[in-house]
Design an enzyme around this catalytic site. Sequence first.
Site, PDB file in Angstrom:
ATOM      1  N   LYS A 164      46.929 -53.250  -4.233  1.00  0.00           N
ATOM      2  CA  LYS A 164      45.575 -53.695  -4.586  1.00  0.00           C
ATOM      3  C   LYS A 164      44.756 -53.940  -3.318  1.00  0.00           C
ATOM      4  O   LYS A 164      45.306 -53.965  -2.208  1.00  0.00           O
ATOM      5  CB  LYS A 164      45.674 -54.979  -5.413  1.00  0.00           C
ATOM      6  CG  LYS A 164      46.339 -56.132  -4.659  1.00  0.00           C
ATOM      7  CD  LYS A 164      46.775 -57.247  -5.595  1.00  0.00           C
ATOM      8  CE  LYS A 164      47.423 -58.376  -4.797  1.00  0.00           C
ATOM      9  NZ  LYS A 164      48.006 -59.409  -5.662  1.00  0.00           N
TER      10      LYS A 164
ATOM     11  N   TYR B  68      27.561 -67.708  21.441  1.00  0.00           N
ATOM     12  CA  TYR B  68      26.687 -68.464  20.530  1.00  0.00           C
ATOM     13  C   TYR B  68      27.083 -69.936  20.507  1.00  0.00           C
ATOM     14  O   TYR B  68      28.263 -70.270  20.431  1.00  0.00           O
ATOM     15  CB  TYR B  68      26.798 -67.923  19.107  1.00  0.00           C
ATOM     16  CG  TYR B  68      26.090 -66.614  18.910  1.00  0.00           C
ATOM     17  CD1 TYR B  68      24.705 -66.510  19.061  1.00  0.00           C
ATOM     18  CD2 TYR B  68      26.797 -65.481  18.549  1.00  0.00           C
ATOM     19  CE1 TYR B  68      24.059 -65.305  18.861  1.00  0.00           C
ATOM     20  CE2 TYR B  68      26.154 -64.266  18.343  1.00  0.00           C
ATOM     21  CZ  TYR B  68      24.785 -64.184  18.501  1.00  0.00           C
ATOM     22  OH  TYR B  68      24.159 -63.002  18.299  1.00  0.00           O
TER      23      TYR B  68
HETATM   24  C1  LIG Z   1      49.334 -59.558  -5.203  1.00  0.00           C
HETATM   25  C2  LIG Z   1      50.429 -59.668  -6.176  1.00  0.00           C
HETATM   26  C3  LIG Z   1      51.759 -59.424  -5.803  1.00  0.00           C
HETATM   27  C4  LIG Z   1      52.181 -59.149  -4.381  1.00  0.00           C
HETATM   28  O1  LIG Z   1      52.142 -60.346  -3.632  1.00  0.00           O
HETATM   29  P1  LIG Z   1      52.638 -60.421  -2.110  1.00  0.00           P
HETATM   30  O2  LIG Z   1      52.616 -61.864  -1.811  1.00  0.00           O
HETATM   31  O3  LIG Z   1      51.628 -59.668  -1.301  1.00  0.00           O
HETATM   32  O4  LIG Z   1      53.973 -59.803  -2.055  1.00  0.00           O
HETATM   33  C5  LIG Z   1      52.720 -59.436  -6.801  1.00  0.00           C
HETATM   34  N1  LIG Z   1      52.385 -59.711  -8.091  1.00  0.00           N
HETATM   35  C6  LIG Z   1      51.127 -59.965  -8.485  1.00  0.00           C
HETATM   36  C7  LIG Z   1      50.833 -60.266  -9.912  1.00  0.00           C
HETATM   37  C8  LIG Z   1      50.114 -59.970  -7.538  1.00  0.00           C
HETATM   38  O5  LIG Z   1      48.859 -60.239  -7.921  1.00  0.00           O
END
Ligand SMILES: *Cc1c(COP(=O)(O)O)cnc(C)c1O
Length: 361
Positions: A36, A257
């Site tokens: 994702k 800044y």
């Molecule tokens: C993002 C996500 C993962 C993976 O999590 P990590 O901590 O990056 O391994 C697994 N399951 C679900 C439902 C997620 O949203």
Amino acid sequence: MIQAAAHIELNINALRHNVRKVRELAPKSNLMAVIKANAYGHGLICVANSLTDVVDALAVARIDEGIRIREAGVQGRILVLQGFSQLDELELLQRYQLESVIHTEQQLSILESAMLQRAISIWIKIDTGMNRLGIRPEQFSVVLQRLQQCSGVQPEINFMTHFANADDIQGDKTTRQLQLFNEVTKLNVGQRSSANSAAIIAWPETRQDWIRPGLMLYGASPLLQQTAQQLMLLPVMSLYSQVIALKQVKKGEAVGYGGSWVADKDTSLGVVSIGYGDGYPRYAKQGTPVLINNKRVPLVGRVSMDMITVDLTEHTDIQVGDQVLLWGDGLPVEEIAAGAETIPYTLLCGITRRVQVMVKD
Ligand SMILES: *Cc1c(COP(=O)(O)O)cnc(C)c1O
């Protein structure tokens, strides 16, 4: 393409190496690679194509991410973690053969009223304590029954949950969530999935039929207690730029800044072409390291949109044009995250569009 100063290099061999390391930890589990958020900033299509033949399924958060990888030719199983919330989205899931999570009763009603040509593969998400997505444990048997009666649903229904505290290796919250999940689903034949990266590493009993690693595939550790190196994971993304100017400031002069950093001695500064406009964190503290010619050099002054300043007083050999590593191979992203009081996830996901991507096979 003109070579930009700021670029990321993606090491596809490291990605595949990390898949092997995850499989060594959980040899009996099927592996669903979580890609994702543009594959945690690494590039959705490139990562999907590099993983599809070495994992058992891919997982994305949203339907459009799933459609994009299907349209890019990825053929294997793809699960959409947020599922659908409207009928037309359900139709898209079906058209692109994407699997869906069911996490609310409303989704179930949509599914029951839909006339689907082809049955869709469903994962019931049970909320065991995260209190975000998922049906409540007491709804489970009713939801399952209704799904089993739905003609548009494939008969093998899978079960999943998600941990809120898997990186807390001392507490008992993960064990309690897992126990609840197992209790609720125990009379059923479907496949179970609970573990994200932290759980895969720290909680062996969560390595069920399916594991869902994200962060660790990209070579970063989700645990403060264990580095990626100790876990033998290799960074996939390295963020590079260049020194574009050298400058001398006198004791007492302020830099950047707000003048938040004042030289306490005559100082040689380097200006590096990277900033929050590229995804380098604005809140990185003074002293956060960058790597130039394999030497660690401290950040000074505030991070601006396109530039940072570093203290080169101890490194007179560094010149304009020298390459700078902001994180990646030789400088763990976890360390930069700590320096910016954030987590490696936000840094990797936060790489912006102007940063060029170079793929190293
Ligand atoms: C993002 C996500 C993962 C993976 O999590 P990590 O901590 O990056 O391994 C697994 N399951 C679900 C439902 C997620 O949203």
